[in-house]
Design a protein around this motif. Structure first.
Motif, PDB file in Angstrom:
ATOM      1  N   PRO A 129       0.814  -1.213   0.000  1.00 17.44           N
ATOM      2  CA  PRO A 129       0.000   0.000   0.000  1.00 17.44           C
ATOM      3  C   PRO A 129       0.853   1.272   0.000  1.00 17.44           C
ATOM      4  N   THR A 130       0.243   2.346  -0.474  1.00 17.89           N
ATOM      5  CA  THR A 130       0.826   3.682  -0.435  1.00 17.89           C
ATOM      6  C   THR A 130      -0.164   4.587   0.294  1.00 17.89           C
ATOM      7  N   VAL A 131       0.333   5.457   1.161  1.00 19.39           N
ATOM      8  CA  VAL A 131      -0.531   6.365   1.920  1.00 19.39           C
ATOM      9  C   VAL A 131       0.015   7.780   1.807  1.00 19.39           C
ATOM     10  N   ARG A 132      -0.893   8.721   1.617  1.00 19.13           N
ATOM     11  CA  ARG A 132      -0.544  10.148   1.619  1.00 19.13           C
ATOM     12  C   ARG A 132      -1.424  10.837   2.654  1.00 19.13           C
ATOM     13  N   VAL A 133      -0.817  11.606   3.566  1.00 13.87           N
ATOM     14  CA  VAL A 133      -1.549  12.350   4.588  1.00 13.87           C
ATOM     15  C   VAL A 133      -1.187  13.824   4.472  1.00 13.87           C
ATOM     16  N   GLU A 134      -2.199  14.674   4.531  1.00 15.01           N
ATOM     17  CA  GLU A 134      -2.015  16.129   4.479  1.00 15.01           C
ATOM     18  C   GLU A 134      -2.565  16.716   5.777  1.00 15.01           C
ATOM     19  N   GLU A 135      -1.883  17.721   6.311  1.00 17.04           N
ATOM     20  CA  GLU A 135      -2.270  18.336   7.585  1.00 17.04           C
ATOM     21  C   GLU A 135      -2.390  19.846   7.413  1.00 17.04           C
ATOM     22  N   ALA A 136      -3.330  20.441   8.149  1.00 15.27           N
ATOM     23  CA  ALA A 136      -3.494  21.894   8.153  1.00 15.27           C
ATOM     24  C   ALA A 136      -3.770  22.355   9.579  1.00 15.27           C
ATOM     25  N   SER A 137      -3.281  23.518   9.922  1.00 11.14           N
ATOM     26  CA  SER A 137      -3.502  24.104  11.242  1.00 11.14           C
ATOM     27  C   SER A 137      -4.091  25.493  11.090  1.00 11.14           C
ATOM     28  N   ALA A 138      -4.975  25.841  12.015  1.00 16.59           N
ATOM     29  CA  ALA A 138      -5.600  27.169  11.995  1.00 16.59           C
ATOM     30  C   ALA A 138      -5.556  27.780  13.386  1.00 16.59           C
ATOM     31  N   GLU A 139      -5.410  29.079  13.404  1.00 16.23           N
ATOM     32  CA  GLU A 139      -5.470  29.843  14.651  1.00 16.23           C
ATOM     33  C   GLU A 139      -6.928  30.157  14.983  1.00 16.23           C
ATOM     34  N   SER A 140      -7.148  30.676  16.140  1.00 12.95           N
ATOM     35  CA  SER A 140      -8.486  31.098  16.532  1.00 12.95           C
ATOM     36  C   SER A 140      -9.000  32.144  15.548  1.00 12.95           C
ATOM     37  N   GLY A 141     -10.245  32.000  15.133  1.00 15.79           N
ATOM     38  CA  GLY A 141     -10.849  32.943  14.202  1.00 15.79           C
ATOM     39  C   GLY A 141     -10.708  32.559  12.738  1.00 15.79           C
ATOM     40  N   GLU A 142     -10.041  31.450  12.445  1.00 14.70           N
ATOM     41  CA  GLU A 142      -9.946  30.967  11.071  1.00 14.70           C
ATOM     42  C   GLU A 142     -10.241  29.472  11.040  1.00 14.70           C
ATOM     43  N   TYR A 143     -10.344  28.942   9.842  1.00 15.04           N
ATOM     44  CA  TYR A 143     -10.651  27.522   9.639  1.00 15.04           C
ATOM     45  C   TYR A 143      -9.488  26.848   8.930  1.00 15.04           C
ATOM     46  N   ALA A 144      -9.300  25.562   9.229  1.00 13.07           N
ATOM     47  CA  ALA A 144      -8.279  24.745   8.571  1.00 13.07           C
ATOM     48  C   ALA A 144      -8.967  23.713   7.699  1.00 13.07           C
ATOM     49  N   ALA A 145      -8.336  23.390   6.571  1.00  9.31           N
ATOM     50  CA  ALA A 145      -8.840  22.332   5.702  1.00  9.31           C
ATOM     51  C   ALA A 145      -7.659  21.586   5.089  1.00  9.31           C
ATOM     52  N   ALA A 146      -7.801  20.269   5.033  1.00  8.78           N
ATOM     53  CA  ALA A 146      -6.819  19.412   4.384  1.00  8.78           C
ATOM     54  C   ALA A 146      -7.576  18.437   3.501  1.00  8.78           C
ATOM     55  N   VAL A 147      -7.026  18.158   2.329  1.00  6.37           N
ATOM     56  CA  VAL A 147      -7.680  17.251   1.389  1.00  6.37           C
ATOM     57  C   VAL A 147      -6.627  16.397   0.687  1.00  6.37           C
ATOM     58  N   VAL A 148      -6.966  15.124   0.510  1.00  9.83           N
ATOM     59  CA  VAL A 148      -6.210  14.223  -0.360  1.00  9.83           C
ATOM     60  C   VAL A 148      -7.260  13.542  -1.222  1.00  9.83           C
ATOM     61  N   ALA A 149      -7.097  13.618  -2.543  1.00 13.84           N
ATOM     62  CA  ALA A 149      -8.123  13.090  -3.445  1.00 13.84           C
ATOM     63  C   ALA A 149      -7.482  12.300  -4.578  1.00 13.84           C
ATOM     64  N   ALA A 150      -8.204  11.285  -5.010  1.00 16.06           N
ATOM     65  CA  ALA A 150      -7.826  10.515  -6.195  1.00 16.06           C
ATOM     66  C   ALA A 150      -8.772  10.935  -7.306  1.00 16.06           C
ATOM     67  N   ALA A 151      -8.246  11.590  -8.313  1.00 14.20           N
ATOM     68  CA  ALA A 151      -9.051  12.085  -9.437  1.00 14.20           C
ATOM     69  C   ALA A 151      -9.002  11.070 -10.562  1.00 14.20           C
ATOM     70  N   TYR A 152     -10.181  10.560 -10.924  1.00 13.81           N
ATOM     71  CA  TYR A 152     -10.294   9.527 -11.947  1.00 13.81           C
ATOM     72  C   TYR A 152     -10.298  10.148 -13.341  1.00 13.81           C
TER      73      TYR A 152
END
Length: 159
Positions: A129-152
Motif C-alpha cells: 500500500p501507499t498512503v498520503r496524509v495532508e495536515e493543516a492548522s488554523a489559529e483562533s478565528g480561522e478555519y483549517a482544511a486538508a484534502v487528499v483526493a484521487a481524481a479519476y
C-alpha cells in the motif's frame, strides 16, 4: 480511462468553505464539480501520486474522485489521508480514506487498517500500500482544511 491522479492540498480561510476551496486549489481541483465514488480502483488503471493536478478539462465539469477531507474551526489541526493498494496482476485495487482533528500518524494508521480490512474482504492478491496524509492548522478565528483526493481521469461535461 486514463490515469488516476492522487492530489493533495491544505489551507486556512475565514470560513469553513473558503478553507476547503483553498485546499482544493492547492491540490489543483478547485474548478471542478467533484462527484464522490467509494473506493475501487478499476483494473489496469495506473495510480500516480502527483501532488497538484494538471489541467483535467474545462472549469465547471464533473470530476470523479475518492476524497479524504478534514475541516474545522481553529485553534486546531486537521489531517486527511488517502491510501491505495493495487492488485499485483493488474487487477482492481482499493482506496481508503481517514480524516479528523488528530495527528497525521493516527490518520495514516487508520488508513492502513482500512486497506487491510478491505483487502481481507476480497480474493485479490495485493501489492504494497501507499498512503498520503495532508495536515493543516488554523489559529483562533480561522478555519483549517486538508484534502487528499484521487481524481479519476479527465473531467466530463455535467450538462
Amino acid at each position: 480511462m486514463s490515469t488516476i491522479r492522487v492530489v493533495w492540498g491544505s489551507a486556512t480561510g475565514p470560513t469553513e468553505m473558503a478553507a476547503y476551496d483553498a485546499a482544493l486549489s492547492d491540490a489543483g481541483i478547485e474548478n471542478y464539480n467533484l462527484v464522490a465514488v467509494s473506493s475501487v480502483i478499476p483494473a489496469d488503471v495506473p495510480v500516480e501520486a502527483v501532488g497538484t493536478a494538471p489541467d483535467l478539462g474545462p472549469a465547471g465539469e464533473r470530476l470523479t474522485v475518492v476524497e479524504g477531507r478534514a475541516r474545522a474551526a481553529g485553534p486546531t489541526s486537521v489531517s486527511a489521508g488517502l491510501g491505495w493498494v493495487e492488485s499485483v496482476d493488474g487487477g482492481p485495487g482499493l482506496f481508503y480514506e481517514a480524516v479528523g482533528e488528530v495527528g497525521p500518524d493516527d490518520v495514516e494508521r487508520r488508513v492502513r487498517e482500512g486497506l487491510d480490512a478491505g483487502a481481507d474482504l476480497r480474493d485479490w492478491e495485493f501489492g504494497e500500500p501507499t498512503v498520503r496524509v495532508e495536515e493543516a492548522s488554523a489559529e483562533s478565528g480561522e478555519y483549517a482544511a486538508a484534502v487528499v483526493a484521487a481524481a479519476y481521469g479527465e473531467s466530463e461535461p455535467i450538462v
